[in-house]
Scaffold this active site. Structure first.
Site, PDB file in Angstrom:
ATOM      1  N   GLY A  84       5.969   8.456   3.835  1.00 18.72           N
ATOM      2  CA  GLY A  84       5.459   8.451   2.474  1.00 18.72           C
ATOM      3  C   GLY A  84       4.861   7.099   2.134  1.00 18.72           C
ATOM      4  O   GLY A  84       4.456   6.347   3.014  1.00 18.72           O
ATOM      5  N   LEU A 141       2.057   6.674   0.847  1.00 21.11           N
ATOM      6  CA  LEU A 141       0.797   6.863   1.571  1.00 21.11           C
ATOM      7  C   LEU A 141      -0.311   5.960   1.030  1.00 21.11           C
ATOM      8  O   LEU A 141      -0.477   5.803  -0.181  1.00 21.11           O
ATOM      9  CB  LEU A 141       0.372   8.334   1.492  1.00 21.11           C
ATOM     10  CG  LEU A 141       1.376   9.339   2.057  1.00 21.11           C
ATOM     11  CD1 LEU A 141       0.781  10.751   2.031  1.00 21.11           C
ATOM     12  CD2 LEU A 141       1.811   8.983   3.467  1.00 21.11           C
ATOM     13  N   HIS A 142      -1.049   5.367   1.953  1.00 18.12           N
ATOM     14  CA  HIS A 142      -2.162   4.481   1.620  1.00 18.12           C
ATOM     15  C   HIS A 142      -3.385   4.942   2.420  1.00 18.12           C
ATOM     16  O   HIS A 142      -3.291   5.913   3.195  1.00 18.12           O
ATOM     17  CB  HIS A 142      -1.783   3.025   1.923  1.00 18.12           C
ATOM     18  CG  HIS A 142      -1.256   2.820   3.310  1.00 18.12           C
ATOM     19  ND1 HIS A 142      -2.014   3.017   4.444  1.00 18.12           N
ATOM     20  CD2 HIS A 142      -0.026   2.445   3.761  1.00 18.12           C
ATOM     21  CE1 HIS A 142      -1.296   2.759   5.519  1.00 18.12           C
ATOM     22  NE2 HIS A 142      -0.070   2.423   5.137  1.00 18.12           N
ATOM     23  N   HIS A 178      -2.937   6.003   6.065  1.00 14.16           N
ATOM     24  CA  HIS A 178      -2.445   7.366   6.277  1.00 14.16           C
ATOM     25  C   HIS A 178      -3.568   8.392   6.048  1.00 14.16           C
ATOM     26  O   HIS A 178      -3.658   9.396   6.747  1.00 14.16           O
ATOM     27  CB  HIS A 178      -1.301   7.685   5.311  1.00 14.16           C
ATOM     28  CG  HIS A 178      -0.071   6.863   5.514  1.00 14.16           C
ATOM     29  ND1 HIS A 178       0.304   5.876   4.641  1.00 14.16           N
ATOM     30  CD2 HIS A 178       0.876   6.879   6.491  1.00 14.16           C
ATOM     31  CE1 HIS A 178       1.440   5.327   5.065  1.00 14.16           C
ATOM     32  NE2 HIS A 178       1.804   5.910   6.180  1.00 14.16           N
ATOM     33  N   GLN A 215      -2.265   3.389  15.371  1.00 17.46           N
ATOM     34  CA  GLN A 215      -2.182   2.316  16.363  1.00 17.46           C
ATOM     35  C   GLN A 215      -1.503   1.080  15.763  1.00 17.46           C
ATOM     36  O   GLN A 215      -1.026   0.211  16.479  1.00 17.46           O
ATOM     37  CB  GLN A 215      -3.590   1.984  16.862  1.00 17.46           C
ATOM     38  CG  GLN A 215      -3.702   0.799  17.812  1.00 17.46           C
ATOM     39  CD  GLN A 215      -2.912   0.990  19.103  1.00 17.46           C
ATOM     40  OE1 GLN A 215      -2.616   2.106  19.496  1.00 17.46           O
ATOM     41  NE2 GLN A 215      -2.559  -0.113  19.743  1.00 17.46           N
ATOM     42  N   LYS A 216      -1.448   1.006  14.433  1.00 22.23           N
ATOM     43  CA  LYS A 216      -0.726  -0.083  13.769  1.00 22.23           C
ATOM     44  C   LYS A 216       0.689  -0.235  14.351  1.00 22.23           C
ATOM     45  O   LYS A 216       1.146  -1.343  14.629  1.00 22.23           O
ATOM     46  CB  LYS A 216      -0.643   0.221  12.271  1.00 22.23           C
ATOM     47  CG  LYS A 216       0.392  -0.556  11.497  1.00 22.23           C
ATOM     48  CD  LYS A 216      -0.157  -1.838  10.997  1.00 22.23           C
ATOM     49  CE  LYS A 216       0.893  -2.644  10.242  1.00 22.23           C
ATOM     50  NZ  LYS A 216       1.981  -1.882   9.697  1.00 22.23           N
ATOM     51  N   GLN A 246       5.602   1.957  18.810  1.00 15.56           N
ATOM     52  CA  GLN A 246       6.001   3.338  18.512  1.00 15.56           C
ATOM     53  C   GLN A 246       5.117   4.323  19.266  1.00 15.56           C
ATOM     54  O   GLN A 246       5.608   5.307  19.831  1.00 15.56           O
ATOM     55  CB  GLN A 246       5.888   3.575  17.000  1.00 15.56           C
ATOM     56  CG  GLN A 246       6.050   5.008  16.564  1.00 15.56           C
ATOM     57  CD  GLN A 246       6.071   5.140  15.049  1.00 15.56           C
ATOM     58  OE1 GLN A 246       7.059   4.818  14.413  1.00 15.56           O
ATOM     59  NE2 GLN A 246       4.974   5.588  14.463  1.00 15.56           N
ATOM     60  N   SER A 273       2.588   0.260   4.169  1.00 17.82           N
ATOM     61  CA  SER A 273       3.331   0.539   2.936  1.00 17.82           C
ATOM     62  C   SER A 273       4.077  -0.707   2.486  1.00 17.82           C
ATOM     63  O   SER A 273       4.356  -0.886   1.305  1.00 17.82           O
ATOM     64  CB  SER A 273       4.314   1.683   3.164  1.00 17.82           C
ATOM     65  OG  SER A 273       3.620   2.822   3.615  1.00 17.82           O
TER      66      SER A 273
END
Lengths: 283, 283
Positions: free
Chosen positions: B32, B34-35, B38, B150-151, B155, B188
């Protein structure tokens, strides 16, 4: 005619068009060395699904360093006949490299008491190996239903928890223990037993039935039920008890002094070098 | 109109008939807040799939005990608008109890160097939480494609390994880092920054670009590239470096003295109380 495939890609290529037609798929995960116990799982799957996939894979990650991974019987030619006879359609027999493509493993692990009691005490990595390989098989096959034997009662409880926690979209079907005429629970490891050991090992089933009778006649005292079972098993001089334990179902919760129905009474006992497990549900 | 559902059952009821019609499903897992970063994931999914599901779940198991789980921004009403604007169809916003139904967890864990370097050093349980929750989402949605930024480069590498090891039948799509005009990577956590910190934090992108330029002009010396990056970041007096590291792709393998293309140059730096990450691929 049973099809035998060795790679994930081949298996998916076969399953994809069948699924697109809306066919249901039953999965019977095994380590091979198939016996009539497995046959009951396969034939149940074949009755309840359009296609039955039987995996035959001696999973290295569920064996401890001093366990019988190398000695475990590998009998693929005979396994194919058993699968055919029981109505299975596809055998998936991958290599360890196919199932574990990376050097560093990705693990699936169910934590808590459920994997620490019973076999979890002496086989600390066993259920992590089981949960990991079964998760892989679920993702590879995406079955409608998956079949497991009640013989491995703790495995069943662990996998039920895993299916719930991880939201696998399938039904886990548990099939009753298949027994020889003597009462001995069918197991691939029975082939390790001498005739004498095999005859002595029938005491396990007898002991579990004795405990069930006592429970049914009103004895719900935990210690007493355990003792009845142990005493009967000890009537065989070569029986070397690893555990006789009882836990509440579902989830193998700890019992206080009294047994609540349903509960699992489970035993692990060595006859010579062979470790056998058996169990009964008190209900 | 975006549909917002809170339970696995509701979500499956919506998806089942759509999948039976052969529709493709894109999944965008988010926490969430969201920016526009996203939004690029969601709009890419919406272009490449019939249905786009955006999960909004601040996953407790990927936060350490001293991290910002409680403070993490929760803005569901605004999130729904972002999803709608970017062409998403369904928001799945479950409770922690819905996603973690049992007291004792079932974990999915990718082991080895890949989860030990970079953020894995200071956030030892982080990637276990990520792998676990993403596995659950994969099983719940069974997407055709899943979208990640890719940020969060580490992960991405961990999840690529997990998808391969666990045989998830989906395509993992990696979307380039979205940046503000200033070069600051969208996150975020940028909402935690004061104006001054936000302005200073632009040094991260500048430092990574400087290193890339040097690499492209022929400098493949690991130590030198790391030093160029660190020196540039240190030109901001409030920048508190946690790490500046470089690993080979894919899989974040250890580099000796020389950088092989492609490699990941990644940084974690605190500005005030806010920990920011950023990265660039040297290729």
């Amino acid at each position: 005619m049973v099809q035998c495939v060795h790679t994930v890609k081949e298996l998916r290529n076969i399953l994809k068009p069948l699924k697109a037609q809306g066919k249901t798929v039953g999965l019977v995960p095994t380590m091979g060395a198939l016996h009539p116990g497995h046959a009951t799982l396969i034939s149940q799957s074949s009755k309840q699904n359009d296609i039955t996939v039987v995996s035959v894979f001696v999973n290295p990650t569920q064996f401890g360093p001093n366990e019988d991974f190398d000695a475990y019987p590998r009998t693929l030619d005979n396994d194919l006949k058993v699968v055919e006879g029981a109505g299975g359609d596809i055998v998936f027999a991958p290599s360890p490299k196919e199932m574990y493509p990376s050097e560093d493993m990705t693990w699936v692990e169910v934590t808590g008491n459920i994997t620490k009691v019973l076999c979890g005490k002496t086989r600390p990595i066993h259920f992590r190996g089981v949960a990991t390989v079964v998760s892989k098989l679920f993702n590879i096959v995406a079955p409608t239903k998956a079949y497991f034997g009640q013989k491995d009662a703790q495995q069943v409880e662990v996998l039920k928890r895993m299916v719930k926690d991880m939201f696998f979209d399938l039904e886990l079907v548990v099939v009753p223990i298949a027994r020889e005429q003597s009462g001995l629970a069918r197991s691939s490891r029975n082939t390790y037993l001498s005739d004498e050991e095999k005859s002595q090992a029938t005491v396990l089933c007898a002991a579990l039935n004795l405990a069930l009778e006592s429970f049914k006649s009103g004895n719900n005292d935990l210690e007493s039920i355990i003792n009845i079972t142990k005493q009967k098993i000890s009537s065989s001089e070569i029986a070397d008890i690893e555990y006789v334990e009882c836990y509440g179902l579902p989830g193998l919760y700890e019992l206080k002094d009294k047994i609540q129905a349903p509960s699992l009474l489970a035993v692990a006992v060595r006859f010579g070098n062979t470790r056998l497990i058996d169990n009964i549900i008190l209900e």
